[in-house]
Write a protein that holds these residues in place. Structure first.
Motif, short mmCIF file in Angstrom:
data_model
loop_
_atom_site.label_atom_id
_atom_site.label_comp_id
_atom_site.label_asym_id
_atom_site.label_seq_id
_atom_site.Cartn_x
_atom_site.Cartn_y
_atom_site.Cartn_z
N LEU A 234 0.81 -1.25 0.07
CA LEU A 234 0.05 -0.11 -0.10
C LEU A 234 0.90 1.18 -0.14
O LEU A 234 0.59 2.24 -0.73
CB LEU A 234 -1.01 -0.12 1.39
CG LEU A 234 -2.08 -1.13 1.24
CD1 LEU A 234 -2.73 -1.07 2.59
CD2 LEU A 234 -2.99 -0.67 -0.10
N GLY A 238 0.74 3.90 -2.97
CA GLY A 238 0.46 5.08 -2.60
C GLY A 238 1.50 6.37 -2.81
O GLY A 238 1.02 7.31 -3.56
N SER A 239 2.45 5.99 -2.68
CA SER A 239 3.61 6.80 -3.17
C SER A 239 3.83 7.23 -4.56
O SER A 239 3.78 8.21 -4.98
CB SER A 239 5.03 6.30 -2.58
OG SER A 239 4.86 6.13 -1.21
N LEU A 241 1.26 6.59 -6.71
CA LEU A 241 -0.01 7.32 -7.00
C LEU A 241 0.09 8.78 -6.71
O LEU A 241 -0.45 9.65 -7.63
CB LEU A 241 -0.96 6.68 -6.41
CG LEU A 241 -2.47 7.19 -6.77
CD1 LEU A 241 -2.96 6.96 -8.34
CD2 LEU A 241 -3.68 6.57 -5.94
N VAL A 242 0.38 9.26 -5.45
CA VAL A 242 0.43 10.44 -5.32
C VAL A 242 1.74 11.56 -6.20
O VAL A 242 1.36 12.58 -6.63
CB VAL A 242 0.79 10.83 -3.69
CG1 VAL A 242 1.25 12.28 -3.56
CG2 VAL A 242 -0.14 10.18 -2.85
#
Length: 685
Positions: A234, A238-239, A241-242
């Motif tokens: 995750l 998440g990294s 995606l951001v």
């Protein structure tokens, strides 16, 4: 009939079997003493260093003041009865201290007492011709004139300092406001001081905060035990995606500003920024290039994680197994605490030893920052310098040996865990000793002290060289001769380069030594053999080791920050939110009704302390406590994870995985590298 030589093996197969038996890694090897010569050298060096410290010390030369004549108050001839140092006041106003005119006195003078203060020093020279030679006679004259002393008080039973308003306020315990002046900075400082005082007067609240930090640390440890791989995936997604969203938005904003109306500067605003010199036409091009590079980097990160997914699975399982080890053997958490306590004690012993050695040297007074009488210069001989260096090296060496012993105890406990039979945590825990940390320390001290001392020697030597470079750097900075400015600059740059090189070498040596201690715990080999094998094993699996380093560092940093933020927010909410205040009052009434007045009283006082202390200050204090506790715990988890990984690599180095139970990712790693399963007992097919 030909005969076979007496010492020859029956057949080549038997010789091969003997070599294979010596290289087997199917469990922890029996203990045997290693590097006995290094152990004897270590003990002998410490004995010689201790012998150099023997002798009657004279700490008065280090603590007592030195007057304008160079006499040590209460020690030098003529000043044995004058134990206190007093600074005369300036003759111009009679208030300002003259910090260059210090005199020794029997006691600190009261206001109006007459004292003899030195005047200006008059130096004259005369020459006397004596045949072919000339005798130069230098005469110093100084007038001691009476003067009225100001009000003074004793400081550390050695010095006479003037009584001022701030000192009176501190001694009397009165508020400082109005004594040090007004202003926002002063008021803010005093406000923080008062709040810290209120926090120190809330022991129950601090105890509750400490319990909260322990509970959150244990909860994070359990989460890593079961969801380490999920957290890691995750976090990576998440990294990526951001980073992708931010870079894409920046690229779109730079190329088509009208799509980002309200978020980015428009054409008119860009023109204003360009005309004012705050931006140029090249800003958008650079921002677009940066956004493109960020998108490529995010894609490369995602592709790298996909390619190294097997290594990430192994790294996550190493974290999970290390958490299981910590839960099964909680005494391992005490090893970093023991290392830190011993390190601080050795620093104190180093300072005490330095004071003891310096007390035997010749002392002269010196001026520093315009103050005379407090600071002093030591005239050291070559023997004194050698003793100081040996003392510093001994303390560094002992510190590294203690750290090595703690790492060995952890490795010994993890090795016992790795080869213990059983598939579950409780099944493995039945085969473990009651105090694995103490057993590991005992094994390190009895069987492998020489190997630990040999590994710690290189680290202690590197630390000593780095300290020597730092002292040389300070000496060069104090040299104010302008003619050598360029040379001093080159020397400082060279020292910085050398220090960086030595720091890198020290980090690599620490990393290799930590795994060499694991190999010693497994195979009971000497330090040289263990370091060579550790270097080969780590070098052949450098990618997996690097992935575990990144994973452990990310979980440690992110976990520490997340837990600190959670603890700080929880502390602020529990002390100020009405719901929790009402819940606390209701719990107090229930305890009182249940016949538990003691606990009801404690909870009432806890609520009162929470109301008296600032919620923001309590949140910051709790966050700091959480940060320190979580970092200590996660550093132990990280070291244990590397030990688990090395146990896996060491176990599979002979081509057979012998552990009774390992995670599924370990079996997949073994199959990919052509490693067989558990070794069958002899005589079975």
């Amino acid at each position: 009939m030909p005969t076979r030589p007496r010492n020859a093996s029956p057949n080549p197969a038997a010789r091969k079997g003997a070599r294979d038996e010596a290289q087997r890694t199917d469990g922890v090897a029996p203990r045997q003493c290693t590097d006995v010569g290094c152990c004897l050298c270590f003990v002998l060096f410490l004995a010689l260093t201790l012998q150099g410290l023997l002798g009657p010390p004279d700490f008065q030369k280090l603590s007592r003041g030195i007057d304008h004549r160079g006499r040590i108050c209460g020690w030098s001839p003529g000043a044995e009865e004058q134990s206190f140092l007093y600074w005369c006041v300036a003759r111009t106003d009679g208030v300002t201290l003259n910090l260059t005119s210090a005199i020794c006195m029997n006691e600190c003078p009261q206001e109006g007492t007459t004292v003899l203060c030195p005047g200006n020093l008059d130096i004259s020279e005369t020459e006397e011709v004596r045949g072919a030679s000339i005798l130069l006679v230098r005469t110093e004259k100084q007038l001691l004139s009476p003067q009225k002393a100001a009000a003074t008080k004793t400081w550390i039973d050695r010095y006479c300092v003037p009584t001022v308003q701030i000192g009176d306020a501190l001694l009397a315990g009165t508020p400082l406001m109005g004594k040090v002046g007004s202003g926002a900075v002063t008021e803010g400082f005093l406000s923080v001081f008062d709040q810290l005082s209120s926090l120190a007067a809330a022991p129950r609240l601090l105890t509750a905060a400490a319990v909260c930090t322990l509970v959150l640390s244990l909860g994070y440890l359990l989460c890593l035990r079961f969801f380490a791989l999920l957290f890691l995936r995750l976090a990576v997604l998440g990294s990526v995606l951001v980073c992708s969203i931010l870079c894409a938005g920046l690229a779109v904003a730079m190329t088509s500003p009208r799509w980002m109306d309200g978020f980015m500067p428009g054409e008119g605003q860009w023109a204003f920024l360009v005309s004012s010199g705050l931006a140029g036409p090249w800003v958008r091009a650079i921002a677009a290039a940066a956004a493109t590079a960020g998108l490529l980097l995010a894609g490369a990160l995602l592709a790298g994680c996909l390619c190294a997914r097997r290594s990430m699975d192994v790294a996550a399982d190493c974290i999970r197994e290390s958490c299981a080890v910590m839960l099964a053997m909680p005494s391992l958490v005490l090893l970093p605490l023991l290392d830190a306590v011993c390190s601080q004690l050795l620093w104190l012993l180093l300072l005490l030893g330095l004071a003891l050695l310096l007390s035997k040297a010749e002392v002269q007074g010196m001026a520093l920052l315009g103050v005379e009488g407090v600071f002093r210069r030591f005239n050291l001989t070559a023997v004194d310098c050698l003793r100081i260096v040996s003392l510093a090296f001994s303390c560094f060496w002992i510190q590294e040996v203690v750290g090595a012993a703690c790492m060995f105890a952890t490795a010994h406990s993890v090795a016992k865990w790795y080869f213990a039979p059983g598939k579950r945590l409780l099944q493995k825990a039945r085969h473990l000793p009651l105090a694995p940390a103490l057993q590991g320390l005992a094994v390190a001290g009895i069987w492998h002290l020489g190997s630990l001392a040999r590994g710690a020697f290189a680290l202690a030597l590197l630390r000593l060289v780095r300290w020597a470079l730092w002292l040389m750097h300070l000496a060069l900075r104090q040299d104010e001769e302008k003619g050598k400015q360029k040379r001093r600059c080159c020397c400082r740059c060279f020292m910085v380069f050398c220090d960086a090189f030595l720091a890198t070498l020290q980090a690599l040596t620490e990393f290799l030594s930590s795994h060499a201690y694991v190999d010693i715990a497994l195979s009971s080999n000497s330090y040289a053999a263990a370091a060579a094998k550790a270097f080969n094993i780590l070098g052949s699996h450098a990618g997996l080791v690097s992935v575990l380093s990144l994973v452990a560092c990310f979980l440690r940093v992110a976990g520490s920050l997340l837990l600190a933020a959670m603890a700080g927010c929880a502390a602020c909410m529990l002390t100020r939110h009405p719901i929790w205040l009402e819940a606390g009052a209701e719990l107090t009434r229930q305890l009182q009704a249940s016949g538990l007045p003691f606990w009801a009283q404690q909870l009432t006082e806890l609520r009162a302390e929470g109301q008296a202390v600032s919620s923001e200050l309590l949140g910051v204090a709790t966050a700091l406590m959480m940060l320190l506790a979580s970092r200590a715990m996660l550093f132990t988890v990280e070291g244990t994870a590397f030990t688990v990984l090395y146990c896996l690599l060491w176990d599979s180095s002979d081509g057979v995985l012998d552990a009774s139970h390992v995670p599924e990712s370990f079996w997949q790693f073994a199959r990919e590298h052509g490693i067989a399963g558990r070794r069958r007992p002899e005589g079975k097919i």
